[in-house]
Design a protein around this motif. Sequence first.
Motif, PDB file in Angstrom:
ATOM      1  N   PRO A  97       0.808  -1.230   0.000  1.00  0.00           N
ATOM      2  CA  PRO A  97       0.000   0.000   0.000  1.00  0.00           C
ATOM      3  C   PRO A  97       0.836   1.273   0.000  1.00  0.00           C
ATOM      4  CG  PRO A  97      -0.068  -1.079   2.147  1.00  0.00           C
ATOM      5  CD  PRO A  97       0.620  -2.024   1.228  1.00  0.00           C
ATOM      6  N   GLU A  98       0.293   2.261  -0.689  1.00  0.00           N
ATOM      7  CA  GLU A  98       0.832   3.617  -0.655  1.00  0.00           C
ATOM      8  C   GLU A  98      -0.194   4.529  -0.001  1.00  0.00           C
ATOM      9  OE1 GLU A  98       2.713   5.374  -4.069  1.00  0.00           O
ATOM     10  OE2 GLU A  98       2.940   3.415  -5.019  1.00  0.00           O
ATOM     11  N   TYR A  99       0.305   5.592   0.601  1.00  0.00           N
ATOM     12  CA  TYR A  99      -0.555   6.546   1.298  1.00  0.00           C
ATOM     13  C   TYR A  99      -0.220   7.946   0.805  1.00  0.00           C
ATOM     14  CZ  TYR A  99      -1.268   2.522   4.318  1.00  0.00           C
ATOM     15  OH  TYR A  99      -1.556   1.261   4.781  1.00  0.00           O
ATOM     16  N   THR A 100      -1.088   8.890   1.127  1.00  0.00           N
ATOM     17  CA  THR A 100      -0.848  10.272   0.746  1.00  0.00           C
ATOM     18  C   THR A 100      -1.400  11.171   1.838  1.00  0.00           C
ATOM     19  OG1 THR A 100      -1.080  11.892  -1.047  1.00  0.00           O
ATOM     20  CG2 THR A 100      -3.034  10.588  -0.508  1.00  0.00           C
ATOM     21  N   LEU A 101      -1.203  12.477   1.688  1.00  0.00           N
ATOM     22  CA  LEU A 101      -1.688  13.435   2.676  1.00  0.00           C
ATOM     23  C   LEU A 101      -2.975  14.073   2.178  1.00  0.00           C
ATOM     24  CD1 LEU A 101       1.582  15.240   3.819  1.00  0.00           C
ATOM     25  CD2 LEU A 101       0.177  13.660   5.148  1.00  0.00           C
ATOM     26  N   LEU A 102      -3.978  14.078   3.037  1.00  0.00           N
ATOM     27  CA  LEU A 102      -5.239  14.750   2.742  1.00  0.00           C
ATOM     28  C   LEU A 102      -5.207  16.125   3.381  1.00  0.00           C
ATOM     29  CD1 LEU A 102      -8.187  14.629   1.673  1.00  0.00           C
ATOM     30  CD2 LEU A 102      -8.843  13.758   3.911  1.00  0.00           C
ATOM     31  N   ARG A 103      -5.351  17.141   2.567  1.00  0.00           N
ATOM     32  CA  ARG A 103      -5.337  18.510   3.082  1.00  0.00           C
ATOM     33  C   ARG A 103      -6.671  18.815   3.754  1.00  0.00           C
ATOM     34  NH1 ARG A 103      -2.033  22.589   2.220  1.00  0.00           N
ATOM     35  NH2 ARG A 103      -0.986  21.464   0.535  1.00  0.00           N
ATOM     36  N   ASP A 104      -6.617  19.313   4.963  1.00  0.00           N
ATOM     37  CA  ASP A 104      -7.816  19.663   5.714  1.00  0.00           C
ATOM     38  C   ASP A 104      -7.846  21.175   5.877  1.00  0.00           C
ATOM     39  OD1 ASP A 104      -9.888  19.986   7.578  1.00  0.00           O
ATOM     40  OD2 ASP A 104      -9.532  17.985   8.384  1.00  0.00           O
ATOM     41  N   ASP A 105      -8.876  21.808   5.302  1.00  0.00           N
ATOM     42  CA  ASP A 105      -8.938  23.266   5.312  1.00  0.00           C
ATOM     43  C   ASP A 105      -9.549  23.831   6.593  1.00  0.00           C
ATOM     44  OD1 ASP A 105      -7.837  23.450   2.787  1.00  0.00           O
ATOM     45  OD2 ASP A 105      -9.780  23.229   1.786  1.00  0.00           O
ATOM     46  N   ARG A 106     -10.046  22.948   7.489  1.00  0.00           N
ATOM     47  CA  ARG A 106     -10.630  23.455   8.722  1.00  0.00           C
ATOM     48  C   ARG A 106      -9.557  24.027   9.637  1.00  0.00           C
ATOM     49  NH1 ARG A 106     -13.710  18.255  10.730  1.00  0.00           N
ATOM     50  NH2 ARG A 106     -11.759  17.367   9.923  1.00  0.00           N
ATOM     51  N   ALA A 107      -9.891  25.110  10.310  1.00  0.00           N
ATOM     52  CA  ALA A 107      -8.919  25.804  11.148  1.00  0.00           C
ATOM     53  C   ALA A 107      -8.382  24.874  12.233  1.00  0.00           C
ATOM     54  CB  ALA A 107      -9.571  27.028  11.786  1.00  0.00           C
ATOM     55  N   GLY A 108      -7.068  24.850  12.376  1.00  0.00           N
ATOM     56  CA  GLY A 108      -6.444  24.063  13.417  1.00  0.00           C
ATOM     57  C   GLY A 108      -6.353  22.583  13.144  1.00  0.00           C
ATOM     58  N   LYS A 109      -6.807  22.125  11.959  1.00  0.00           N
ATOM     59  CA  LYS A 109      -6.782  20.703  11.646  1.00  0.00           C
ATOM     60  C   LYS A 109      -5.560  20.393  10.782  1.00  0.00           C
ATOM     61  CE  LYS A 109     -10.715  19.664  13.618  1.00  0.00           C
ATOM     62  NZ  LYS A 109     -10.784  18.773  14.778  1.00  0.00           N
ATOM     63  N   PRO A 110      -4.741  19.450  11.202  1.00  0.00           N
ATOM     64  CA  PRO A 110      -3.542  19.124  10.417  1.00  0.00           C
ATOM     65  C   PRO A 110      -3.889  18.274   9.208  1.00  0.00           C
ATOM     66  CG  PRO A 110      -3.713  17.651  12.276  1.00  0.00           C
ATOM     67  CD  PRO A 110      -4.842  18.636  12.419  1.00  0.00           C
ATOM     68  N   ARG A 111      -2.951  18.191   8.279  1.00  0.00           N
ATOM     69  CA  ARG A 111      -3.114  17.254   7.178  1.00  0.00           C
ATOM     70  C   ARG A 111      -3.063  15.832   7.714  1.00  0.00           C
ATOM     71  NH1 ARG A 111       1.307  19.689   3.238  1.00  0.00           N
ATOM     72  NH2 ARG A 111       2.200  20.141   5.270  1.00  0.00           N
ATOM     73  N   ARG A 112      -3.824  14.962   7.079  1.00  0.00           N
ATOM     74  CA  ARG A 112      -3.971  13.599   7.594  1.00  0.00           C
ATOM     75  C   ARG A 112      -3.500  12.590   6.554  1.00  0.00           C
ATOM     76  NH1 ARG A 112      -9.745  11.290   9.799  1.00  0.00           N
ATOM     77  NH2 ARG A 112      -9.308   9.052   9.654  1.00  0.00           N
ATOM     78  N   ILE A 113      -2.813  11.554   7.009  1.00  0.00           N
ATOM     79  CA  ILE A 113      -2.386  10.472   6.119  1.00  0.00           C
ATOM     80  C   ILE A 113      -3.583   9.597   5.785  1.00  0.00           C
ATOM     81  CG2 ILE A 113      -0.997   8.368   5.984  1.00  0.00           C
ATOM     82  CD1 ILE A 113       1.161   9.799   7.590  1.00  0.00           C
ATOM     83  N   VAL A 114      -3.828   9.402   4.483  1.00  0.00           N
ATOM     84  CA  VAL A 114      -4.962   8.615   4.009  1.00  0.00           C
ATOM     85  C   VAL A 114      -4.478   7.626   2.946  1.00  0.00           C
ATOM     86  CG1 VAL A 114      -6.664  10.418   4.503  1.00  0.00           C
ATOM     87  CG2 VAL A 114      -5.540  10.350   2.265  1.00  0.00           C
ATOM     88  N   PHE A 115      -5.353   6.705   2.584  1.00  0.00           N
ATOM     89  CA  PHE A 115      -5.011   5.671   1.609  1.00  0.00           C
ATOM     90  C   PHE A 115      -4.884   6.262   0.206  1.00  0.00           C
ATOM     91  CE2 PHE A 115      -6.521   2.510  -1.523  1.00  0.00           C
ATOM     92  CZ  PHE A 115      -5.507   1.586  -1.390  1.00  0.00           C
ATOM     93  N   ASP A 116      -3.887   5.781  -0.545  1.00  0.00           N
ATOM     94  CA  ASP A 116      -3.695   6.231  -1.922  1.00  0.00           C
ATOM     95  C   ASP A 116      -3.938   5.094  -2.920  1.00  0.00           C
ATOM     96  OD1 ASP A 116      -2.760   8.424  -3.782  1.00  0.00           O
ATOM     97  OD2 ASP A 116      -1.354   6.817  -4.302  1.00  0.00           O
ATOM     98  N   SER A 117      -3.194   3.976  -2.814  1.00  0.00           N
ATOM     99  CA  SER A 117      -3.389   2.910  -3.799  1.00  0.00           C
ATOM    100  C   SER A 117      -2.686   1.631  -3.377  1.00  0.00           C
ATOM    101  CB  SER A 117      -2.867   3.342  -5.181  1.00  0.00           C
ATOM    102  OG  SER A 117      -1.462   3.516  -5.144  1.00  0.00           O
ATOM    103  N   VAL A 118      -3.151   0.516  -3.956  1.00  0.00           N
ATOM    104  CA  VAL A 118      -2.461  -0.765  -3.844  1.00  0.00           C
ATOM    105  C   VAL A 118      -2.950  -1.644  -4.989  1.00  0.00           C
ATOM    106  CG1 VAL A 118      -4.174  -1.925  -2.354  1.00  0.00           C
ATOM    107  CG2 VAL A 118      -1.769  -2.614  -2.260  1.00  0.00           C
ATOM    108  N   THR A 119      -2.066  -2.475  -5.516  1.00  0.00           N
ATOM    109  CA  THR A 119      -2.403  -3.406  -6.600  1.00  0.00           C
ATOM    110  C   THR A 119      -2.470  -4.823  -6.035  1.00  0.00           C
ATOM    111  OG1 THR A 119      -1.378  -2.009  -8.281  1.00  0.00           O
ATOM    112  CG2 THR A 119      -1.677  -4.338  -8.819  1.00  0.00           C
ATOM    113  N   ILE A 120      -3.542  -5.545  -6.391  1.00  0.00           N
ATOM    114  CA  ILE A 120      -3.754  -6.902  -5.884  1.00  0.00           C
ATOM    115  C   ILE A 120      -3.874  -7.853  -7.076  1.00  0.00           C
ATOM    116  CG2 ILE A 120      -5.219  -8.389  -4.471  1.00  0.00           C
ATOM    117  CD1 ILE A 120      -6.262  -5.830  -3.105  1.00  0.00           C
ATOM    118  N   PRO A 121      -2.925  -8.747  -7.276  1.00  0.00           N
ATOM    119  CA  PRO A 121      -2.998  -9.699  -8.389  1.00  0.00           C
ATOM    120  C   PRO A 121      -4.216 -10.618  -8.250  1.00  0.00           C
ATOM    121  CG  PRO A 121      -0.775  -9.610  -7.463  1.00  0.00           C
ATOM    122  CD  PRO A 121      -1.669  -8.877  -6.506  1.00  0.00           C
TER     123      PRO A 121
END
Length: 308
Positions: A74-98
Amino acid sequence: MGETIPIAVPRKGRPLESVLDRIAGRLDVPELADDITSTLRHEKAVTKDSIDPEAEDVYHRLADYSTVDDPTEPEYTLLRDDRAGKPRRIVFDSVTIPLAGVEGAPDDAAIQLVGREEPFRSLRTHEFALGFDSADLVLEEVVELRSEPLDRIADMNARIDPADTDVQVVTGLGDTVYHTLLATPDAVPSAESVDRDFLESYEGPLCIEPRYERLVQAVLGTRTLDGVEFRYPEEGREEEAAIADAGLGVYLTVTGSTARDHGLLLGEQLFPSETVLLENAAETTETVDLVRSLLDGADFETELALEP
């Protein structure tokens, strides 16, 4: 690797976990599903300050989680959160399953789960042939409003105009949370139940989240809403507290405990807020059909599978 079928999935939360449960059972990859789920739950706890991260820097944690040189990890990415005081959060990006060992699958075929903020809209724009998203979003965007109520996921396709979208609902995953009628005791005569029949003769305010207005119209039916005035919670006001002020409302109820804290009665469960498998019929291939069949069907007796 041969043909790879991309599938749009939510980036986080209960809907993604439901998808991973389905994938784990159908493709026998429980360890992969558990790995993604535990990582995202850990990051959610970090975001909510429930636990301290092992690495303070979010970019270091992101690099630790992701395996960029192996698509089957699995790969992950950062989700930008525009709400005041909320940090960016690590979320799911992709994975390949044979799909090795899957009967009928081409040699070296695979699926790729691809995280999207709104998978349904990605299917509508023909980026994907298959995807998973909340039934709510389908109701909010494309389901036709009629005088009669809509109370089952199995009836949704009949209300989707094929001229509006090529996307159809295939099946629900059974991760059901209900949109529920809530009322204060004063708003409902003692001889009445808080249900659709009560709403037929009710005139007055109905408190809902603004984004659910079209959903509520579809679920209750336009005839039932004659004489009903929508009210919306003030910004920052808890939905159930706002419903208590209005006397009657619709809320996505998980346990009902917080509703009771506000003195609210739990009424009829109107519609299941459920993760659903979606298909864009215009983008199908033989391999897509195979994957669809693999992911279709109920794992539990309570699920409703739809006709193709």
